[in-house]
Design a protein around this motif. Sequence first.
Motif, PDB file in Angstrom:
ATOM      1  N   ASN A  28       5.070   8.377 -17.148  1.00 14.43           N
ATOM      2  CA  ASN A  28       3.991   7.964 -16.242  1.00 14.43           C
ATOM      3  C   ASN A  28       3.843   8.926 -15.081  1.00 14.43           C
ATOM      4  O   ASN A  28       2.730   9.218 -14.639  1.00 14.43           O
ATOM      5  CB  ASN A  28       4.251   6.548 -15.726  1.00 14.43           C
ATOM      6  CG  ASN A  28       4.064   5.495 -16.802  1.00 14.43           C
ATOM      7  OD1 ASN A  28       3.345   5.713 -17.775  1.00 14.43           O
ATOM      8  ND2 ASN A  28       4.719   4.359 -16.646  1.00 14.43           N
ATOM      9  N   TYR A  29       4.961   9.441 -14.531  1.00 14.34           N
ATOM     10  CA  TYR A  29       4.877  10.384 -13.430  1.00 14.34           C
ATOM     11  C   TYR A  29       4.126  11.639 -13.841  1.00 14.34           C
ATOM     12  O   TYR A  29       3.371  12.213 -13.073  1.00 14.34           O
ATOM     13  CB  TYR A  29       6.284  10.784 -12.960  1.00 14.34           C
ATOM     14  CG  TYR A  29       7.052   9.672 -12.295  1.00 14.34           C
ATOM     15  CD1 TYR A  29       6.408   8.736 -11.496  1.00 14.34           C
ATOM     16  CD2 TYR A  29       8.426   9.564 -12.463  1.00 14.34           C
ATOM     17  CE1 TYR A  29       7.114   7.708 -10.902  1.00 14.34           C
ATOM     18  CE2 TYR A  29       9.137   8.533 -11.861  1.00 14.34           C
ATOM     19  CZ  TYR A  29       8.480   7.611 -11.074  1.00 14.34           C
ATOM     20  OH  TYR A  29       9.176   6.602 -10.487  1.00 14.34           O
ATOM     21  N   LEU A  59       0.330  10.464  -7.937  1.00 20.20           N
ATOM     22  CA  LEU A  59       1.759  10.322  -8.177  1.00 20.20           C
ATOM     23  C   LEU A  59       2.294   9.190  -7.309  1.00 20.20           C
ATOM     24  O   LEU A  59       2.391   9.314  -6.094  1.00 20.20           O
ATOM     25  CB  LEU A  59       2.465  11.629  -7.851  1.00 20.20           C
ATOM     26  CG  LEU A  59       3.883  11.808  -8.375  1.00 20.20           C
ATOM     27  CD1 LEU A  59       3.896  11.805  -9.894  1.00 20.20           C
ATOM     28  CD2 LEU A  59       4.465  13.112  -7.855  1.00 20.20           C
ATOM     29  N   LEU A  60       2.627   8.077  -7.940  1.00 21.50           N
ATOM     30  CA  LEU A  60       3.113   6.908  -7.212  1.00 21.50           C
ATOM     31  C   LEU A  60       4.520   7.163  -6.713  1.00 21.50           C
ATOM     32  O   LEU A  60       5.375   7.650  -7.449  1.00 21.50           O
ATOM     33  CB  LEU A  60       3.088   5.680  -8.119  1.00 21.50           C
ATOM     34  CG  LEU A  60       3.283   4.316  -7.457  1.00 21.50           C
ATOM     35  CD1 LEU A  60       2.175   4.030  -6.464  1.00 21.50           C
ATOM     36  CD2 LEU A  60       3.331   3.228  -8.528  1.00 21.50           C
ATOM     37  N   GLN A  93      -1.666  14.752  -5.007  1.00 22.80           N
ATOM     38  CA  GLN A  93      -2.176  13.402  -4.797  1.00 22.80           C
ATOM     39  C   GLN A  93      -1.043  12.383  -4.966  1.00 22.80           C
ATOM     40  O   GLN A  93      -0.814  11.868  -6.053  1.00 22.80           O
ATOM     41  CB  GLN A  93      -3.316  13.101  -5.770  1.00 22.80           C
ATOM     42  CG  GLN A  93      -4.559  13.945  -5.518  1.00 22.80           C
ATOM     43  CD  GLN A  93      -5.664  13.613  -6.507  1.00 22.80           C
ATOM     44  OE1 GLN A  93      -5.445  13.576  -7.706  1.00 22.80           O
ATOM     45  NE2 GLN A  93      -6.860  13.368  -5.995  1.00 22.80           N
ATOM     46  N   ILE A  94      -0.366  12.106  -3.854  1.00 24.24           N
ATOM     47  CA  ILE A  94       0.735  11.148  -3.882  1.00 24.24           C
ATOM     48  C   ILE A  94       0.277   9.829  -3.257  1.00 24.24           C
ATOM     49  O   ILE A  94      -0.346   9.812  -2.191  1.00 24.24           O
ATOM     50  CB  ILE A  94       1.966  11.689  -3.131  1.00 24.24           C
ATOM     51  CG1 ILE A  94       2.671  12.727  -3.992  1.00 24.24           C
ATOM     52  CG2 ILE A  94       2.927  10.578  -2.760  1.00 24.24           C
ATOM     53  CD1 ILE A  94       4.010  13.176  -3.481  1.00 24.24           C
ATOM     54  N   HIS A  95       0.575   8.760  -3.946  1.00 17.48           N
ATOM     55  CA  HIS A  95       0.296   7.407  -3.448  1.00 17.48           C
ATOM     56  C   HIS A  95       1.624   6.830  -2.965  1.00 17.48           C
ATOM     57  O   HIS A  95       2.464   6.408  -3.750  1.00 17.48           O
ATOM     58  CB  HIS A  95      -0.303   6.556  -4.558  1.00 17.48           C
ATOM     59  CG  HIS A  95      -0.720   5.189  -4.116  1.00 17.48           C
ATOM     60  ND1 HIS A  95      -1.641   4.434  -4.789  1.00 17.48           N
ATOM     61  CD2 HIS A  95      -0.334   4.423  -3.058  1.00 17.48           C
ATOM     62  CE1 HIS A  95      -1.815   3.275  -4.177  1.00 17.48           C
ATOM     63  NE2 HIS A  95      -1.010   3.246  -3.120  1.00 17.48           N
ATOM     64  N   LEU A  96       1.809   6.828  -1.656  1.00 15.13           N
ATOM     65  CA  LEU A  96       3.064   6.390  -1.042  1.00 15.13           C
ATOM     66  C   LEU A  96       3.026   4.889  -0.753  1.00 15.13           C
ATOM     67  O   LEU A  96       2.073   4.381  -0.165  1.00 15.13           O
ATOM     68  CB  LEU A  96       3.303   7.163   0.250  1.00 15.13           C
ATOM     69  CG  LEU A  96       4.560   6.838   1.047  1.00 15.13           C
ATOM     70  CD1 LEU A  96       5.810   7.207   0.271  1.00 15.13           C
ATOM     71  CD2 LEU A  96       4.531   7.554   2.399  1.00 15.13           C
ATOM     72  N   ARG A  97       4.075   4.176  -1.201  1.00 11.71           N
ATOM     73  CA  ARG A  97       4.201   2.749  -0.897  1.00 11.71           C
ATOM     74  C   ARG A  97       5.589   2.509  -0.301  1.00 11.71           C
ATOM     75  O   ARG A  97       6.596   2.904  -0.886  1.00 11.71           O
ATOM     76  CB  ARG A  97       4.009   1.897  -2.151  1.00 11.71           C
ATOM     77  CG  ARG A  97       2.639   2.052  -2.788  1.00 11.71           C
ATOM     78  CD  ARG A  97       2.349   0.990  -3.836  1.00 11.71           C
ATOM     79  NE  ARG A  97       3.317   1.004  -4.920  1.00 11.71           N
ATOM     80  CZ  ARG A  97       3.196   0.254  -6.021  1.00 11.71           C
ATOM     81  NH1 ARG A  97       2.158  -0.558  -6.157  1.00 11.71           N
ATOM     82  NH2 ARG A  97       4.098   0.322  -6.985  1.00 11.71           N
TER      83      ARG A  97
END
Length: 306
Positions: free
Chosen positions: A88-89, A95-96, A123-127
């Motif tokens: 998935n990565y 990129l979660l 494009q990193i989606h940081l949580r």
Amino acid sequence: MRVSHLNFNHLYYFWHVCKEGSVVGAAQALYLTPQTITGQIKALEERLGGKLFKRQGRGLVPSELGQLIFRYADKMFMLSQEMLDIVNYSRESNLLFDVGVADALSKQLVSRILETAVIDNEQIHLRCFESTHELLLEQLSQHKLDMILSDCPVDSSQQEGLFSVKLGECNMSFFCSHPLPEKPFPECLEERKLLIPGRRYMLGRHLLTWIRNKNLQVEILGEFDDAALMKAFGLNYNAIFVAPSLYTDETFAHSNIEEIGMLDTVKEEYYAIFAERMIQHPAVQRVCNTDFSELFNGDKKSVVDP
């Protein structure tokens, strides 16, 4: 037994019953009926030639055969989850990156550390999620987090597959609002009530030891797991509280809050903790390879890219 004849769906349902502790719990997690789960378990028991569970009170626990099967099933399905994570990565356009943060850490320092994980051309989606060190480790081992920022490392010999990298350490000081205590430091800590980090955290335990070694008779008003809440409570209650020494020049520079003394031997340490599967994750690599020494020394322009 020929592996080609083993139904892995049956094994998956069995694994979930063990993880959840009951058929009902597994059924809820899998969005199936308890009858369906029970039927699958019976089919697996027939295939393996033995009972996989035994009654203990109102619940189910694995039998000796069940314990054996669970150990192998747990490794299989954890490895399959790692495989899916890596696939998935590589496929996700965004990129979660799920990060757990120990709530005792300074949010100001944590935010500067996490800045290195995010770059403009990726494009990193940081949580971000906050909790205790113990709960975050549990979520990391369950593949619910990609990395943890905490105040203590992990023992890789005790927690297989987990690694930690020390990012740095910062000096800690005592602060309070005006009017300041009259006695010199550290005796001035006896003049007002004290707020300290919770003793569940490394810093809280080290601080209590430091107080005992100094033979101080302090009155502890409260222990806080959340560093931001402790600071806010200290500001409003006119109490003495603990915060990183670098706050002297940044956070409190234009307020009536003043540093009354720096701890001579106690520092707050910062560690990045991650699972083996995350070693190649670009955000983890950036965090672990960045030199944060100037950040922890209090330099505003402090992050040195690898």
